[in-house]
Scaffold this motif. Structure first.
Motif, PDB file in Angstrom:
ATOM      1  N   ASP A 108       1.853   3.902   5.889  1.00 54.97           N
ATOM      2  CA  ASP A 108       2.709   4.332   6.733  1.00 54.97           C
ATOM      3  C   ASP A 108       3.337   5.541   6.293  1.00 54.97           C
ATOM      4  N   PRO A 109       3.617   6.467   6.510  1.00 53.87           N
ATOM      5  CA  PRO A 109       4.369   7.517   6.010  1.00 53.87           C
ATOM      6  C   PRO A 109       6.220   7.416   5.812  1.00 53.87           C
ATOM      7  N   ARG A 110       6.555   6.361   6.778  1.00 52.92           N
ATOM      8  CA  ARG A 110       7.953   6.296   6.676  1.00 52.92           C
ATOM      9  C   ARG A 110       8.396   5.212   5.425  1.00 52.92           C
ATOM     10  N   TRP A 111       7.466   4.895   5.002  1.00 55.64           N
ATOM     11  CA  TRP A 111       7.661   4.009   3.589  1.00 55.64           C
ATOM     12  C   TRP A 111       7.025   4.902   2.343  1.00 55.64           C
ATOM     13  N   ARG A 112       7.892   4.938   1.305  1.00 54.31           N
ATOM     14  CA  ARG A 112       7.549   5.578   0.126  1.00 54.31           C
ATOM     15  C   ARG A 112       7.863   4.883  -0.938  1.00 54.31           C
ATOM     16  N   PRO A 113       7.401   5.490  -2.026  1.00 52.50           N
ATOM     17  CA  PRO A 113       7.512   4.574  -3.477  1.00 52.50           C
ATOM     18  C   PRO A 113       9.041   4.800  -3.766  1.00 52.50           C
ATOM     19  N   LEU A 114       9.710   4.019  -4.411  1.00 49.38           N
ATOM     20  CA  LEU A 114      11.172   3.764  -4.717  1.00 49.38           C
ATOM     21  C   LEU A 114      11.612   5.176  -5.528  1.00 49.38           C
ATOM     22  N   ALA A 115      10.814   5.450  -6.518  1.00 48.75           N
ATOM     23  CA  ALA A 115      11.192   6.479  -7.218  1.00 48.75           C
ATOM     24  C   ALA A 115      11.421   7.826  -6.295  1.00 48.75           C
ATOM     25  N   ALA A 116      10.525   7.905  -5.539  1.00 52.93           N
ATOM     26  CA  ALA A 116      10.515   9.298  -4.618  1.00 52.93           C
ATOM     27  C   ALA A 116      11.947   9.344  -3.930  1.00 52.93           C
ATOM     28  N   ALA A 117      12.697   8.025  -3.574  1.00 53.74           N
ATOM     29  CA  ALA A 117      13.736   8.040  -2.772  1.00 53.74           C
ATOM     30  C   ALA A 117      15.118   8.441  -3.572  1.00 53.74           C
ATOM     31  N   SER A 146       0.676  -1.229   0.018  1.00 49.44           N
ATOM     32  CA  SER A 146      -0.146   0.014   0.164  1.00 49.44           C
ATOM     33  C   SER A 146       0.835   1.353   0.241  1.00 49.44           C
ATOM     34  N   SER A 147       0.517   2.202  -0.845  1.00 46.24           N
ATOM     35  CA  SER A 147       1.052   3.603  -0.984  1.00 46.24           C
ATOM     36  C   SER A 147      -0.109   4.799  -0.922  1.00 46.24           C
ATOM     37  N   GLY A 148      -1.076   4.275  -0.443  1.00 46.97           N
ATOM     38  CA  GLY A 148      -2.121   5.191  -0.669  1.00 46.97           C
ATOM     39  C   GLY A 148      -2.388   5.759   0.676  1.00 46.97           C
ATOM     40  N   PRO A 149      -3.674   6.145   1.101  1.00 46.24           N
ATOM     41  CA  PRO A 149      -4.273   7.077   2.304  1.00 46.24           C
ATOM     42  C   PRO A 149      -4.121   5.620   3.242  1.00 46.24           C
ATOM     43  N   GLY A 150      -3.968   5.989   4.495  1.00 42.26           N
ATOM     44  CA  GLY A 150      -3.604   5.202   5.499  1.00 42.26           C
ATOM     45  C   GLY A 150      -2.377   4.422   5.653  1.00 42.26           C
ATOM     46  N   GLU A 192       2.745  -3.086   8.506  1.00 45.62           N
ATOM     47  CA  GLU A 192       2.710  -4.551   7.672  1.00 45.62           C
ATOM     48  C   GLU A 192       1.097  -4.834   7.444  1.00 45.62           C
ATOM     49  N   THR A 193       0.375  -4.634   8.195  1.00 43.83           N
ATOM     50  CA  THR A 193      -0.987  -5.186   8.269  1.00 43.83           C
ATOM     51  C   THR A 193      -1.640  -4.200   7.125  1.00 43.83           C
ATOM     52  N   LEU A 194      -1.454  -2.814   7.196  1.00 48.51           N
ATOM     53  CA  LEU A 194      -1.939  -1.926   5.976  1.00 48.51           C
ATOM     54  C   LEU A 194      -1.294  -2.598   4.638  1.00 48.51           C
ATOM     55  N   ALA A 195       0.035  -2.689   4.600  1.00 45.87           N
ATOM     56  CA  ALA A 195       0.805  -3.225   3.476  1.00 45.87           C
ATOM     57  C   ALA A 195       0.133  -4.563   2.885  1.00 45.87           C
ATOM     58  N   PRO A 230      -7.067  -7.315   8.111  1.00 49.71           N
ATOM     59  CA  PRO A 230      -7.521  -6.597   9.210  1.00 49.71           C
ATOM     60  C   PRO A 230      -6.501  -6.587  10.482  1.00 49.71           C
ATOM     61  N   LEU A 231      -6.779  -5.405  11.324  1.00 45.21           N
ATOM     62  CA  LEU A 231      -5.851  -5.006  12.235  1.00 45.21           C
ATOM     63  C   LEU A 231      -5.318  -6.285  13.194  1.00 45.21           C
ATOM     64  N   ALA A 232      -6.393  -7.057  13.564  1.00 48.34           N
ATOM     65  CA  ALA A 232      -6.092  -7.884  14.695  1.00 48.34           C
ATOM     66  C   ALA A 232      -5.818  -9.444  14.118  1.00 48.34           C
TER      67      ALA A 232
END
Length: 179
Positions: free
Chosen positions: A9-18, A3-7, A65-68, A72-74
């Motif tokens: 984790d801001p620590r992870w970004r697409p490769l091209a952005a780095a 996931s790289s959309g809403p919700g 990781e759950t979001l990626a 479900p969170l649990a």
């Protein structure tokens, strides 16, 4: 898909952005889509390569990781943490997360001190999702490093999120810049 959309984790970004913040030497390591294990063995020359199993268990993935994984969170997953070492010196630490309902009979707990990549990259229908990059260090390991990457691998109905954290020791041993 990672996931790289809403919700996400801001620590992870697409490769091209780095790309603008990364040296060409690091780009060759972080942007590669082949087997990191094979690259480490090649870069190590005559050094002895070893996978050191740090932790392997059933547990709850971290929120990012759950979001990626779109879980479900649990939700519980199979979690595996290893250090990829040359001459017993960790160069990379890795964390893999597999949803329990995605194991489909795979006995990954039997890998022991073999790399997950040694199994993954032998699968003819392996698909690797987009790479995401972070400048954060491994949350489960004491050593820091300049870069981390992660991507989702799929093999039929099996999916695994693989996160690889490059350590400062690797940078020092290979003469790579700190960033």
């Amino acid at each position: 898909m990672v996931s790289s959309g809403p919700g996400s984790d801001p620590r992870w970004r697409p490769l091209a952005a780095a790309r603008p913040a990364m040296s060409p030497e690091w780009w060759q390591w972080v942007a590669s889509r082949d087997s990191l294990t094979a690259r480490l063995i090649s870069a190590g020359g005559h050094r002895h390569f070893r996978v050191r199993l740090l932790n392997q268990r059933l547990g709850r993935p971290r929120r990012d990781e759950t979001l990626a994984l779109g879980l479900p969170l649990a939700h519980h997953a199979w979690l595996r943490e290893v250090a990829l070492c040359l001459d017993e010196r960790p160069w990379v630490v890795a964390r893999s997360v597999v949803p329990l309902d995605g194991l489909h009979g795979q006995r990954l707990d039997r890998l022991g001190e073999r790399s997950l990549g040694s199994w993954l990259f032998r699968q003819p229908d392996l698909e690797r999702g987009p790479l995401e990059v972070s400048a954060d260090s491994a949350p489960f390991h004491t050593d820091s490093g300049p870069w981390a990457r992660r991507s989702l691998f799929r093999h039929r109905r099996f999916a695994v999120l693989v996160q690889e954290f490059f350590l400062d020791r690797m940078a020092g041993d290979l003469g790579l810049p700190s960033r």
